[in-house]
Design a protein around this motif. Structure first.
Motif, PDB file in Angstrom:
ATOM      1  N   UNK A  26      24.070  20.199  -2.924  1.00 51.68           N
ATOM      2  CA  UNK A  26      25.365  20.059  -3.689  1.00 51.68           C
ATOM      3  C   UNK A  26      26.510  19.376  -2.957  1.00 51.68           C
ATOM      4  N   UNK A  27      26.772  17.941  -3.180  1.00 50.68           N
ATOM      5  CA  UNK A  27      27.601  17.536  -2.477  1.00 50.68           C
ATOM      6  C   UNK A  27      28.959  17.305  -3.059  1.00 50.68           C
ATOM      7  N   UNK A  28      29.391  17.826  -4.270  1.00 46.48           N
ATOM      8  CA  UNK A  28      30.876  18.006  -4.737  1.00 46.48           C
ATOM      9  C   UNK A  28      30.551  18.453  -6.005  1.00 46.48           C
ATOM     10  N   UNK A  29      31.730  19.354  -6.488  1.00 44.49           N
ATOM     11  CA  UNK A  29      31.907  20.063  -7.524  1.00 44.49           C
ATOM     12  C   UNK A  29      33.108  19.708  -8.299  1.00 44.49           C
ATOM     13  N   UNK A  30      32.997  19.575  -9.512  1.00 41.31           N
ATOM     14  CA  UNK A  30      34.026  19.305 -10.633  1.00 41.31           C
ATOM     15  C   UNK A  30      34.119  20.395 -11.478  1.00 41.31           C
ATOM     16  N   UNK A  31      35.498  20.611 -11.583  1.00 45.06           N
ATOM     17  CA  UNK A  31      35.744  21.620 -12.678  1.00 45.06           C
ATOM     18  C   UNK A  31      37.372  21.280 -13.284  1.00 45.06           C
ATOM     19  N   UNK A  32      37.681  22.381 -14.192  1.00 41.38           N
ATOM     20  CA  UNK A  32      39.086  22.235 -14.709  1.00 41.38           C
ATOM     21  C   UNK A  32      39.979  22.307 -13.491  1.00 41.38           C
ATOM     22  N   UNK A  41      50.951  34.796 -17.841  1.00 40.65           N
ATOM     23  CA  UNK A  41      50.747  33.537 -17.779  1.00 40.65           C
ATOM     24  C   UNK A  41      50.524  33.226 -16.206  1.00 40.65           C
ATOM     25  N   UNK A  42      49.898  33.972 -15.458  1.00 42.52           N
ATOM     26  CA  UNK A  42      49.323  33.677 -14.202  1.00 42.52           C
ATOM     27  C   UNK A  42      48.611  32.429 -14.155  1.00 42.52           C
ATOM     28  N   UNK A  43      48.739  31.686 -12.967  1.00 41.34           N
ATOM     29  CA  UNK A  43      47.834  30.539 -12.692  1.00 41.34           C
ATOM     30  C   UNK A  43      46.491  31.124 -12.437  1.00 41.34           C
ATOM     31  N   UNK A  44      45.298  30.585 -13.155  1.00 48.21           N
ATOM     32  CA  UNK A  44      44.099  31.164 -13.141  1.00 48.21           C
ATOM     33  C   UNK A  44      43.201  29.848 -12.404  1.00 48.21           C
ATOM     34  N   UNK A  45      42.337  30.315 -11.562  1.00 49.11           N
ATOM     35  CA  UNK A  45      41.410  29.289 -11.205  1.00 49.11           C
ATOM     36  C   UNK A  45      40.172  29.555 -11.730  1.00 49.11           C
ATOM     37  N   UNK A  46      39.307  28.261 -12.262  1.00 48.33           N
ATOM     38  CA  UNK A  46      37.998  28.719 -12.823  1.00 48.33           C
ATOM     39  C   UNK A  46      36.938  29.321 -12.123  1.00 48.33           C
ATOM     40  N   UNK A  47      36.108  29.941 -12.749  1.00 46.45           N
ATOM     41  CA  UNK A  47      35.049  30.660 -12.061  1.00 46.45           C
ATOM     42  C   UNK A  47      34.319  29.718 -11.061  1.00 46.45           C
ATOM     43  N   UNK A  60      36.546  18.749  -6.795  1.00 45.13           N
ATOM     44  CA  UNK A  60      37.403  17.969  -7.471  1.00 45.13           C
ATOM     45  C   UNK A  60      38.046  18.464  -8.902  1.00 45.13           C
ATOM     46  N   UNK A  61      39.339  18.511  -9.218  1.00 40.50           N
ATOM     47  CA  UNK A  61      39.739  19.007 -10.423  1.00 40.50           C
ATOM     48  C   UNK A  61      40.715  17.711 -11.096  1.00 40.50           C
ATOM     49  N   UNK A  62      40.115  16.674 -11.663  1.00 38.43           N
ATOM     50  CA  UNK A  62      41.031  15.696 -12.128  1.00 38.43           C
ATOM     51  C   UNK A  62      41.557  16.098 -13.304  1.00 38.43           C
ATOM     52  N   UNK A  63      42.776  15.637 -13.719  1.00 36.60           N
ATOM     53  CA  UNK A  63      43.310  16.061 -14.881  1.00 36.60           C
ATOM     54  C   UNK A  63      42.832  15.062 -15.888  1.00 36.60           C
ATOM     55  N   UNK A  64      42.602  13.687 -15.557  1.00 32.64           N
ATOM     56  CA  UNK A  64      41.897  12.691 -16.242  1.00 32.64           C
ATOM     57  C   UNK A  64      40.572  12.197 -15.717  1.00 32.64           C
ATOM     58  N   UNK A  65      39.533  12.329 -16.543  1.00 33.52           N
ATOM     59  CA  UNK A  65      38.371  12.021 -15.981  1.00 33.52           C
ATOM     60  C   UNK A  65      37.898  10.514 -15.614  1.00 33.52           C
ATOM     61  N   UNK A  66      38.782   9.667 -16.488  1.00 31.94           N
ATOM     62  CA  UNK A  66      38.838   7.963 -16.087  1.00 31.94           C
ATOM     63  C   UNK A  66      39.833   7.841 -15.088  1.00 31.94           C
ATOM     64  N   UNK A  67      40.331   8.609 -14.344  1.00 30.35           N
ATOM     65  CA  UNK A  67      41.192   8.200 -13.319  1.00 30.35           C
ATOM     66  C   UNK A  67      40.279   7.518 -12.191  1.00 30.35           C
ATOM     67  N   UNK A  68      40.964   6.194 -11.767  1.00 29.12           N
ATOM     68  CA  UNK A  68      40.201   5.398 -10.899  1.00 29.12           C
ATOM     69  C   UNK A  68      39.872   6.030  -9.450  1.00 29.12           C
ATOM     70  N   UNK A  69      40.727   6.857  -8.873  1.00 27.78           N
ATOM     71  CA  UNK A  69      40.517   7.268  -7.707  1.00 27.78           C
ATOM     72  C   UNK A  69      39.458   8.344  -7.851  1.00 27.78           C
ATOM     73  N   UNK A  70      39.259   9.337  -8.753  1.00 26.86           N
ATOM     74  CA  UNK A  70      38.360  10.069  -9.040  1.00 26.86           C
ATOM     75  C   UNK A  70      37.058   9.494  -9.090  1.00 26.86           C
ATOM     76  N   UNK A  71      36.879   8.637  -9.871  1.00 29.65           N
ATOM     77  CA  UNK A  71      35.679   7.735 -10.065  1.00 29.65           C
ATOM     78  C   UNK A  71      35.267   7.153  -8.735  1.00 29.65           C
TER      79      UNK A  71
END
Length: 310
Positions: A26-32, A41-47, A60-71
């Protein structure tokens, strides 16, 4: 195989764990992104984020999936496969990156129950079996070429939560088999034949989780079990002009005949009338209170039959 994993809830963690502990990398994980949740209303990290952080996997936690740096970052990882479990719809610019494709794991026997809530709707509709399907992602949701399918029986009285846990186990094993067969080149993808008669699994919301007491007792029981433990089937109670949200998580069929939408307290048991026989309430939650069994609830609510079902 070099794998990038994409997912968010606990259901996805089991599969991520299976891949992480396999011969694959597993070379990378992408989540919300982290979000506020709950009453405080405490800030929660995904499982999935919690698992990746604990195991020092690049995250990686991109707000926008089409973000060039993320891609660009994804491309640099040089992954053979992307594996997606309970995540967002991916744009083509993402799912076409890996050499061997992007695989989605879906909790139904496709092409039935395409959509956001396949486990819930299978229970609600009284299905006798469910399953896990792995498939290649394409432009449309849950319509790509099928790779592997594993079926399982739905037991009488099974809740969505129980089926969820069963499918989570099945899915973690099926994804390893899928990855290995893609690696060896032995898998032969099969096109889905999509038709209007197939059942779908739309996202759950306030409107489609409200109980319709004019249906028969069996259908209402299935509806309640299909929304247990989350988000919970609900109805409205009224007393002296005050409306309260009333969630019902488990019920039992009875032979009692009670007028539709009528609450009956009899021999320290709580019933509600349906189109056919009344249902005995077993596990409930009144607005502002904790979830509890009906017997405990009645200890402090002996006047419950004074409420009106709206």
């Amino acid at each position: 195989m070099r794998i990038v994993f994409m997912g968010t809830p606990q259901f996805a963690v089991k599969t991520l764990d299976a891949i992480f502990n396999s011969k694959h990398e597993v070379v990378g994980v992408v989540t919300s992104t982290d979000k506020p949740a709950g009453r405080g209303r405490k800030i929660q990290q995904s499982d999935v984020k919690q698992y990746a952080t604990k195991n020092n996997i690049r995250l990686f936690q991109p707000e926008k999936l089409k973000n060039k740096n993320f891609i660009d970052d994804l491309k640099v990882l040089n992954a053979d496969l992307f594996i997606v479990v309970a995540f967002r719809m991916l744009p083509k610019i993402i799912w076409e990156i890996p050499k061997k494709g992007t695989v989605n794991l879906h909790a139904s026997i496709l092409p039935n129950y395409r959509g956001a809530a396949p486990i819930n709707w299978a229970i609600i509709n009284g299905e006798k079996e469910s399953g896990i399907t792995t498939f290649f992602i394409n432009e449309k949701i849950d319509t790509g070429d099928v790779l592997l399918v594993k079926k399982t029986k739905i037991k009488d009285g099974q809740t969505a939560g129980e089926l969820h846990d069963n499918l989570m186990e099945i899915g973690s094993k099926l994804i390893i088999k899928t990855i290995s067969e893609i690696e060896s080149g032995t898998l032969k993808p099969k096109k889905q034949i999509i038709s209007a008669s197939q059942k779908t699994a739309p996202k759950l919301n306030r409107n489609n989780t409200k109980i319709n007491w004019f249906k028969d007792d069996i259908k209402i029981k299935q509806f309640i079990l299909g929304l247990n433990p989350y988000p919970g089937a609900w109805t409205l109670l009224s007393k002296n002009g005050r409306e309260l949200n009333f969630k019902i998580f488990n019920v039992k069929t009875s032979n009692l005949k009670v007028p539709k939408k009528t609450i009956l307290l009899k021999e320290n048991k709580l019933y509600i009338g349906t189109k056919t026989n009344a249902l005995e309430l077993l596990e409930i939650q009144l607005e502002g209170k904790k979830k509890m069994n009906a017997n405990d609830f009645l200890q402090g609510n002996k006047n419950i039959n004074q409420y009106i079902l709206l």
